[in-house]
Design an enzyme around this catalytic site. Structure first.
Site, PDB file in Angstrom:
ATOM      1  N   ARG A   1       0.844  -1.179   0.000  1.00  0.00           N
ATOM      2  CA  ARG A   1       0.000   0.000   0.000  1.00  0.00           C
ATOM      3  C   ARG A   1       0.881   1.232   0.000  1.00  0.00           C
ATOM      4  NH1 ARG A   1      -4.473   1.126   4.576  1.00  0.00           N
ATOM      5  NH2 ARG A   1      -2.602   1.497   5.775  1.00  0.00           N
TER       6      ARG A   1
ATOM      7  N   THR B   1      -0.836   7.660  -0.822  1.00  0.00           N
ATOM      8  CA  THR B   1      -2.154   7.578  -1.483  1.00  0.00           C
ATOM      9  C   THR B   1      -3.018   6.468  -0.903  1.00  0.00           C
ATOM     10  OG1 THR B   1      -1.401   5.970  -3.123  1.00  0.00           O
ATOM     11  CG2 THR B   1      -1.089   8.307  -3.658  1.00  0.00           C
TER      12      THR B   1
ATOM     13  N   ASP C   1       0.686  -2.756  12.129  1.00  0.00           N
ATOM     14  CA  ASP C   1       1.075  -3.217  10.791  1.00  0.00           C
ATOM     15  C   ASP C   1       1.327  -4.717  10.827  1.00  0.00           C
ATOM     16  OD1 ASP C   1       2.766  -3.940   8.524  1.00  0.00           O
ATOM     17  OD2 ASP C   1       2.814  -1.790   8.112  1.00  0.00           O
TER      18      ASP C   1
ATOM     19  N   ASP D   1       4.750  -6.056   9.329  1.00  0.00           N
ATOM     20  CA  ASP D   1       5.904  -5.729  10.173  1.00  0.00           C
ATOM     21  C   ASP D   1       5.915  -6.575  11.443  1.00  0.00           C
ATOM     22  OD1 ASP D   1       6.948  -3.907   8.452  1.00  0.00           O
ATOM     23  OD2 ASP D   1       6.187  -2.138   9.491  1.00  0.00           O
TER      24      ASP D   1
HETATM   25  C1  PRP Z   1      -1.185  -4.363   4.553  1.00  0.00           C
HETATM   26  C2  PRP Z   1      -2.106  -5.567   4.734  1.00  0.00           C
HETATM   27  C3  PRP Z   1      -2.981  -5.502   3.520  1.00  0.00           C
HETATM   28  C4  PRP Z   1      -3.126  -4.012   3.315  1.00  0.00           C
HETATM   29  C5  PRP Z   1      -4.466  -3.595   3.850  1.00  0.00           C
HETATM   30  O1  PRP Z   1      -0.189  -4.646   3.648  1.00  0.00           O
HETATM   31  O2  PRP Z   1      -1.405  -6.781   4.854  1.00  0.00           O
HETATM   32  O3  PRP Z   1      -2.420  -6.104   2.376  1.00  0.00           O
HETATM   33  O4  PRP Z   1      -2.094  -3.384   4.065  1.00  0.00           O
HETATM   34  O5  PRP Z   1      -4.717  -2.272   3.556  1.00  0.00           O
HETATM   35  P1  PRP Z   1      -5.851  -1.814   2.521  1.00  0.00           P
HETATM   36  O6  PRP Z   1      -7.066  -2.632   2.829  1.00  0.00           O
HETATM   37  O7  PRP Z   1      -6.025  -0.375   2.854  1.00  0.00           O
HETATM   38  O8  PRP Z   1      -5.334  -2.039   1.140  1.00  0.00           O
HETATM   39  P2  PRP Z   1       1.020  -3.633   3.388  1.00  0.00           P
HETATM   40  O9  PRP Z   1       0.709  -2.712   2.272  1.00  0.00           O
HETATM   41  O10 PRP Z   1       1.425  -2.992   4.685  1.00  0.00           O
HETATM   42  O11 PRP Z   1       2.159  -4.596   2.856  1.00  0.00           O
HETATM   43  P3  PRP Z   1       2.950  -5.756   3.635  1.00  0.00           P
HETATM   44  O12 PRP Z   1       1.979  -6.888   3.892  1.00  0.00           O
HETATM   45  O13 PRP Z   1       4.021  -6.122   2.662  1.00  0.00           O
HETATM   46  O14 PRP Z   1       3.493  -5.183   4.913  1.00  0.00           O
HETATM   47  N1  URA Z   2      -2.342  -2.628   7.030  1.00  0.00           N
HETATM   48  C1  URA Z   2      -1.995  -3.123   8.233  1.00  0.00           C
HETATM   49  O1  URA Z   2      -1.059  -3.942   8.337  1.00  0.00           O
HETATM   50  N2  URA Z   2      -2.661  -2.693   9.314  1.00  0.00           N
HETATM   51  C2  URA Z   2      -3.671  -1.824   9.249  1.00  0.00           C
HETATM   52  O2  URA Z   2      -4.250  -1.474  10.287  1.00  0.00           O
HETATM   53  C3  URA Z   2      -4.029  -1.323   7.982  1.00  0.00           C
HETATM   54  C4  URA Z   2      -3.347  -1.737   6.888  1.00  0.00           C
END
Ligand code: PRP
Ligand code: URA
Length: 209
Positions: free
Chosen positions: A104, A108, A200, A203
């Site tokens: 994400r 944005t 997160d 993470d």
């Molecule tokens: C997080 C999570 C989802 C997304 C959710 O991923 O695991 O994929 O955010 O957010 P949204 O519903 O607003 O799209 P992230 O982008 O942090 O990537 P990661 O799993 O690689 O940490």
């Molecule tokens: N992605 C995450 O990992 N946590 C949140 O709360 C939203 C998006």
């Protein structure tokens, strides 16, 4: 509109409480996510069709039920969806696994694609998309869109925690997709994080925060 199932089984809720706690280590977070995913898939697969077969027990013949429908495919959204795969594969060891890489954009909040590899016979499979967090819904909606573009039709979305905004987005973009969550939280904050959520997920899972 695709239905929303909130799986509030006491074991799931107990384990989710520990996952939410900031003091929980990455090791425990990973183990809890695996365990909850295993518990959730029990409900997600409740309507799989079965057929009758006959087996010989030590006492005699028995008419019993085995799975009869399409083959299954799991599609974790990278990275955090990976944490849900092992628990589910313990119960459905023959499922194929596709991967969709999305992150994400922090400004944005739109999903950015960096990887997509799906089983070739995707149109013949019942598909379960995995991502612990359904926040704005942008990532899950995009992932489901990729799958549909490649011929996938029968799709369920399984998340740990959802915000109402994310549920509404999926129901609007993909009304054919059933959504399963362990908790429906209050809202998103100004950074697009679920409140109270668990922070997160990627993470915390991989120890990168
Ligand atoms: C997080 C999570 C989802 C997304 C959710 O991923 O695991 O994929 O955010 O957010 P949204 O519903 O607003 O799209 P992230 O982008 O942090 O990537 P990661 O799993 O690689 O940490
Ligand atoms: N992605 C995450 O990992 N946590 C949140 O709360 C939203 C998006």
């Amino acid at each position: 509109m695709g239905s929303l199932h909130v799986l509030n089984h006491p074991l799931i809720q107990h384990k989710l409480s520990y996952m939410r706690a900031d003091s929980t280590s990455s090791k425990d977070f990973r183990e809890l996510l695996e365990e909850i995913s295993m518990l959730m898939v029990y409900e997600v697969t409740r309507d799989l069709p079965t057929k009758t077969v006959q087996v010989e027990t030590p006492i005699g013949p028995a008419d019993t039920q085995v799975l009869a429908g399409k083959k299954l495919g799991l599609v974790p959204i990278l990275r955090a969806g990976l944490g849900m795969v092992d628990g589910i594969m313990k119960l459905i060891p023959n499922a194929r696994i596709g991967h969709i890489g999305l992150y994400r954009d922090p400004v944005t909040l739109n999903p950015v694609e960096y990887y997509c590899k799906l089983p070739p016979d995707i149109e013949e499979r019942d598909l379960i998309v995995l991502d612990p967090m359904l926040a704005t819904g942008g990532s899950s909606s995009a992932a489901i869109g990729f799958i549909k573009k490649r011929g996938g039709t029968n799709i369920k979305l399984v998340c740990l925690i959802a915000a109402p905004e994310g549920v509404a987005r999926i129901q609007e973009d993909h009304p054919d997709v059933e959504i399963f969550v362990a908790a429906l939280d209050e809202r998103l904050n100004e950074h697009g994080y679920i409140v109270p959520g668990l922070g997160d997920a990627g993470d915390r899972l991989f120890g990168t925060r």
